[in-house]
Design an enzyme around this catalytic site. Structure first.
Site, mmCIF file in Angstrom:
data_model
loop_
_atom_site.group_PDB
_atom_site.id
_atom_site.type_symbol
_atom_site.label_atom_id
_atom_site.label_comp_id
_atom_site.label_asym_id
_atom_site.label_seq_id
_atom_site.Cartn_x
_atom_site.Cartn_y
_atom_site.Cartn_z
ATOM 1 N N HIS A 217 0.827 -1.200 0.000
ATOM 2 C CA HIS A 217 0.000 0.000 0.000
ATOM 3 C C HIS A 217 0.865 1.255 0.000
ATOM 4 C CE1 HIS A 217 -2.580 -3.161 1.727
ATOM 5 N NE2 HIS A 217 -3.485 -2.599 0.951
ATOM 6 N N GLY A 505 -12.903 -0.864 17.037
ATOM 7 C CA GLY A 505 -11.509 -0.792 16.626
ATOM 8 C C GLY A 505 -10.538 -1.526 17.516
#
Length: 596
Positions: A217, A505
């Site tokens: 990425h 999260g």
């Protein structure tokens, strides 16, 4: 650089429109991605892969017989949203269940897991396998924390071939996990990649050096070495991967020497020349190797070596025929029961929908605007609160647009550089959805639910799903029918948003995430409101505490997320998520003061 684009903000949509036109006989677009042009036959498990774009031929390029049934396509280097994953999975699923597979990144884990849960609740048995082949991203003792890079291709191929052979869902999941456990990858980078519209690469490598342990990425390597000859690089890659040969492995392997976007095939063949000799010297027989671009990173210069330690089953499935836009092997026999999908309204397979109009973006494979019932009318107090919320969303969107480049810069120090772009996409979508709901007479809850769902759907990634959950939780805390909304009500709703963030999260204070700014903001807001301060003043003071906390994250080492493998590099730079949260809090403070 990535030079060819029309509008950087629609690069993925434009790419998909072109891809679907070229391959219209074999794939078709659905909201969130692409699926095979033929329906999944009864009794066949559907395999859906996915992740951010920028990696072609992963992910949309491997949809076809013998490989994937569908691919979820996120924005560049950004996890697709849970809505996107759900939509593609729903379109691809037949009667025998569905397997999702993607790389092991925080956003992908959250979004694909949420999609899995939703599909399972609707009666579609759905499993998910996260690929963890990158040996540089975590030690062997923490193998479950490793990233998925070029090994994605192997796991996807094996799972797709197994489904094509008629394996049931339990067996497809088993063999996908088995392939992942037998796959190891190490990569190097010679130069970084540049996002469309970007003025500079996400990272640079000094001349005569190379980054070791790259991420696909746009993340830099976890270390740096002198640039070697091709033969020395082959030795480095082979020795690194063989050092983690799985216990009980035999002497047959397959190998992928993967180019990352700019390294020429001729260069890869030179490296392979030595790789092949070294593997033979180790007594390993290489079966059906691949040299070329299979999992790229836009225009990154570099390569990676993947070894898969085969047994009879993995070898058969790896060598099985496949016929996709980007990968073909052997001859796939046509099956009469493959019925062509009926074109849905706005289907991206229609060539007359490639003119790039904004209303065509859903047809180009992105999320369609959800059709939802009109929101219930809110009470007068809730409608007034909703109007303030819309103004706050507008201010947040403006703040994110102004900070996009800087947020991308600090995110790229140890991450993938997409945070600014994701925040712009999410906040602008949230503002548009909230404004529409408020215009229909909705109260605060309905406005923030619409905003949160739009943020999560349009931004994707980790921040998208988390911000979506926060806004939805705050909205539920405020409700639609209160006769009066006090500062304490707002503080309690913000606390509910923080709880939603922590529950989803799993990050904690000190992990160097948005949590490190949100916790002190929430605590300060509760304290100031409890001391009878008016909400605008209480919010302003809390936003200042939040800003200080965000700046203090510069001294932390990330313990979760994409920045974790580059923890030392991150020290000295504040966390992008914490920074953007503080900017949002400050923007809302201005709105509240004007609304007094």
């Amino acid at each position: 650089m990535t030079r060819l684009y029309d509008d950087p903000s629609t690069f993925t949509d434009d790419m998909l429109a072109g891809f679907l036109d070229v391959h219209r006989d074999t794939v078709t677009g659905v909201p969130g991605g692409v699926v095979r042009a033929t329906e999944t036959p009864p009794g066949k498990v559907a395999v859906v892969v996915g992740g951010g774009s920028g990696h072609y031929p992963a992910f949309c390029g491997v949809v076809g017989p013998g490989f994937a049934d569908g691919a979820v396509v996120g924005n560049i280097f950004t996890s697709p949203s849970a809505q996107d994953a759900y939509a593609v999975g729903r379109a691809a699923a037949g009667t025998a269940g569905l397997l999702f597979s993607t790389g092991n990144y925080a956003g992908d884990v959250m979004n694909f897991t949420l999609a899995q849960q939703r599909l399972s609740q609707e009666g579609i048995d759905t499993r998910v396998v996260f690929v963890t082949d990158d040996i540089a991203s975590a030690p062997e003792s923490e193998i479950g924390d490793r990233r998925g890079i070029a090994g994605d291709f192997v796991v996807f191929k094996v799972a797709g071939a197994a489904a094509e052979e008629g394996y049931d869902l339990d067996a497809v999941e088993r063999v996908a996990r088995h392939a992942n456990a037998r796959t190891r990858t190490l990569g190097v980078a010679f130069d970084g990649c540049t996002l469309p519209g970007g003025a500079a690469p996400l990272f640079t490598v000094p001349q005569g050096r190379m980054g070791v342990g790259l991420g696909i990425h746009g993340e830099p390597g976890v270390g740096e070495d002198a640039l070697p000859t091709a033969a020395d690089l082959a030795r480095r890659l082979v020795s690194g991967v063989l050092a983690e040969k799985p216990a009980g492995s035999g002497d047959r392997v397959t190998a992928i020497l993967n180019g990352l976007g700019t390294t020429k095939y001729e260069e890869l063949f030179v490296v392979w020349r030595t790789v092949a000799r070294l593997l033979a010297k180790e007594g390993l027989e290489v079966v059906a190797p691949e040299v070329g671009e299979l999992v790229t990173s836009l225009d990154m210069a570099g390569c990676s070596l993947t070894l898969v330690f085969l047994d009879d089953e993995l070898e058969r499935l790896w060598c099985a025929p496949a016929d996709t836009p980007a990968f073909r092997r052997g001859r796939v026999e046509a099956r009469a029961e493959f019925r062509r999908r009926a074109a849905a309204p706005g289907d991206a397979g229609s060539r007359d929908r490639l003119d790039g109009r904004p209303d065509d973006l859903a047809g180009a494979g992105r999320s369609a605007e959800p059709s939802v019932a009109a929101p219930p009318p809110g009470s007068p107090a809730s409608r007034a609160c909703a109007q303030v919320a819309v103004s706050a969303l507008e201010a947040i969107a403006a703040a994110m647009a102004g900070a996009e480049a800087e947020l991308g810069r600090i995110d790229a120090v140890a991450g993938d550089g997409d945070h600014g772009r994701g925040m712009v996409k999410g906040s602008s979508a949230a503002f548009a959805a909230g404004r529409a709901a408020a215009g229909a007479g909705a109260g605060a809850q309905s406005v923030l639910l619409a905003a949160g769902e739009a943020w999560a759907a349009k931004a994707g990634g980790t921040s998208g799903v988390l911000w979506g959950a926060v806004l939805c939780a705050v909205g539920r805390g405020l409700g639609d029918d209160r006769e009066k909304i006090t500062g304490s009500d707002v503080a309690d709703a913000v606390a509910a948003g923080l709880k939603a963030l922590l529950d989803l999260g799993k990050a904690q204070p000190g992990d160097k995430t948005m949590v490190d700014a949100f916790v002190p903001f929430c605590e300060a807001l509760t304290e100031h409101v409890g001391s009878r301060a008016e909400l605008p003043a209480a919010w302003r003071e809390s936003a200042r505490a939040c800003e200080s906390a965000a700046e203090a994250t510069a001294g932390l080492r990330p313990r979760v997320g994409r920045a974790r493998p580059l923890a030392e590099r991150s020290v000295g730079t504040p966390d992008a998520g914490a920074t953007s949260f503080a900017l949002c809090a400050l923007a809302v403070a201005d709105v509240l003061e004007r609304a007094r």
